[in-house]
Write a protein that holds these residues in place. Sequence first.
Motif, short mmCIF file in Angstrom:
data_model
loop_
_atom_site.label_atom_id
_atom_site.label_comp_id
_atom_site.label_asym_id
_atom_site.label_seq_id
_atom_site.Cartn_x
_atom_site.Cartn_y
_atom_site.Cartn_z
N PRO A 44 0.82 -1.22 0.00
CA PRO A 44 0.00 0.00 0.00
C PRO A 44 0.85 1.27 0.00
N VAL A 45 0.40 2.25 -0.78
CA VAL A 45 1.00 3.58 -0.80
C VAL A 45 -0.12 4.59 -0.62
N THR A 46 0.02 5.47 0.35
CA THR A 46 -0.98 6.49 0.62
C THR A 46 -0.37 7.87 0.44
N LEU A 47 -1.00 8.67 -0.40
CA LEU A 47 -0.58 10.05 -0.61
C LEU A 47 -1.65 10.97 -0.04
N LYS A 48 -1.24 11.95 0.72
CA LYS A 48 -2.18 12.91 1.30
C LYS A 48 -2.50 14.01 0.29
N ARG A 49 -3.68 14.56 0.40
CA ARG A 49 -4.11 15.64 -0.48
C ARG A 49 -3.09 16.78 -0.49
N GLY A 50 -2.59 17.09 0.68
CA GLY A 50 -1.64 18.19 0.78
C GLY A 50 -0.29 17.90 0.17
N ASP A 51 -0.03 16.63 -0.20
CA ASP A 51 1.25 16.29 -0.83
C ASP A 51 1.34 16.80 -2.26
N PHE A 52 0.20 17.05 -2.90
CA PHE A 52 0.19 17.40 -4.32
C PHE A 52 0.40 18.91 -4.50
N PRO A 53 1.51 19.30 -5.13
CA PRO A 53 1.73 20.73 -5.39
C PRO A 53 0.67 21.28 -6.35
N ASP A 54 0.18 22.46 -6.05
CA ASP A 54 -0.74 23.18 -6.94
C ASP A 54 -1.97 22.35 -7.30
N LEU A 55 -2.50 21.61 -6.31
CA LEU A 55 -3.69 20.81 -6.58
C LEU A 55 -4.87 21.69 -6.98
N GLU A 56 -5.02 22.81 -6.30
CA GLU A 56 -6.15 23.69 -6.58
C GLU A 56 -6.03 24.35 -7.95
N GLY A 57 -4.83 24.37 -8.50
CA GLY A 57 -4.64 24.96 -9.81
C GLY A 57 -5.09 24.07 -10.95
N THR A 74 -6.40 3.19 -8.68
CA THR A 74 -6.26 4.16 -7.60
C THR A 74 -7.63 4.51 -7.07
N GLN A 75 -7.69 4.95 -5.82
CA GLN A 75 -8.93 5.53 -5.32
C GLN A 75 -8.63 6.75 -4.47
N GLY A 83 -16.43 15.82 2.62
CA GLY A 83 -16.91 15.91 1.25
C GLY A 83 -15.83 16.03 0.20
N LYS A 84 -14.56 16.09 0.61
CA LYS A 84 -13.44 16.17 -0.32
C LYS A 84 -12.48 15.01 -0.02
N TRP A 85 -11.91 14.44 -1.08
CA TRP A 85 -10.95 13.38 -0.84
C TRP A 85 -9.72 13.94 -0.12
N ASP A 86 -9.17 13.16 0.78
CA ASP A 86 -7.96 13.58 1.48
C ASP A 86 -6.84 12.55 1.40
N GLU A 87 -7.12 11.36 0.85
CA GLU A 87 -6.09 10.34 0.65
C GLU A 87 -6.22 9.74 -0.74
N LEU A 88 -5.10 9.62 -1.43
CA LEU A 88 -5.02 8.84 -2.66
C LEU A 88 -4.32 7.54 -2.31
N PHE A 89 -4.95 6.42 -2.66
CA PHE A 89 -4.45 5.11 -2.23
C PHE A 89 -4.26 4.21 -3.44
N PHE A 90 -3.12 3.51 -3.49
CA PHE A 90 -2.89 2.47 -4.51
C PHE A 90 -1.92 1.45 -3.94
#
Length: 432
Positions: A44-57, A74-75, A83-90
């Motif tokens: 398992p690898v979990t990425l946090k929403r805040g890990d992604f640079p310029d996500l809002e862009g 991925t999910q 109401g917003k995703w906070d983890e990307l998992f694969f």
Amino acid sequence: MKHSFWLVGSAVFLACACSPETKEEKPLQFTVTNQAALALTDKPVTLKRGDFPDLEGHSGKLPLVISAGDTIATQWDDTDGDGKWDELFFVTDLAANDTKTYTVGWAEEAPEFAPRTSVRFGKREGADIPLHPAMGDTLPADGLPKSVGYQPYQTDGPTWENDKVGFRHYFDGRNAKDLFGKKTSAMSPEDVGISSEGAVEDNYHVMHDWGRDILAVGNSVGLGGVALMIDGEPARLGVTVNDAVNNVEESVFQIVKEGPVRSVIQYNYNNWQTHERSYDVQEVSTIWPGMYAYKNAVSVEGLQGDETLLVGLVNINNDREISEIEVNDEWVVLLTHDQQSYEKEWWLGMALILPKAVYEGYTEAPEEGPLSKTYLAKLAVENGQPVEYFAAAGWELSDEQFTDREYFTGYITNLVQQLSAKVAVNWEANGE
């Protein structure tokens, strides 16, 4: 309730991934490094929403994970309910000490992937009302089958599975955990436990192409079910099949997430009354692909300080010794291996993978009574603090080598090492 995920051609996602805002901009990349000298499978690898640079862009688009031109299943999970995703998992495979590079693409909506995990839950409101799929339910103390006169739940409660093995939980007041052996990596059918008329039916104790229920549970708590030790006596969370009123005022079940590579379910047992005390207990069960196991996290509120958490390993058809194995500094294993399926027909290995830091040995429940015929691992527990462990099973019709105790022990030992192995994620923004 089950959602279908189908693998879509990676070229569609590559088109999303290769549409940078400017032609000169390099794609966002990250690496995953296996820090262990051990090959990892479906790690398992979990990425946090805040890990992604310029996500809002990226105008609310979803990040895709692409490796060697293929989009990885991925999910995107909302774990805090905002109401917003906070983890990307694969999950990914890594050779020993290997590093893989992944490219981030972007999609307008979530793609569909072939499912490797699943949850199934159905209920009915009356004996003559057909079952329907549901995302959860609340069971009052007087809502047991003995009280209402019918079984309200498909397969007596929810089932969850991956590509290797399946489990079910007796949500009808018993709160034991049962085992489905699988002969195929595909998800089992939605109508398991349902008759052609939509009624509850025990049609899973016979062999099907996908497999069957293989474990006798009785008055144990099955494989990974929980109890408490109070005043030197094991106290059952819930009741037996012969009881009409529960000792839990309200039991609440919900499917937190059902996805192609991770499914999560949760139980809350509110006002469990036992030994003139009251407790609130929460269980969170998680499964991902590739392992003959699930993860469980248990927390208890209302502890007075003299209790011990108990985790069950049913001992009804086991005539051989139990093994206690200290695999590493993190985990201890309790393991049985015998022809311990129904009617002792097949070889079956079962194991509890327990945190060494809180492990206090094991005991055996009485031969008779409301909690009986089971080994009980003893774990120190603090008020409101979750204890995490794994429950695993290997059936000979899933892998014929599980007939051999040494092979099953080796599999469990390797699984523990896989679970202990750490991976490191590093970002290479704009390819730099």
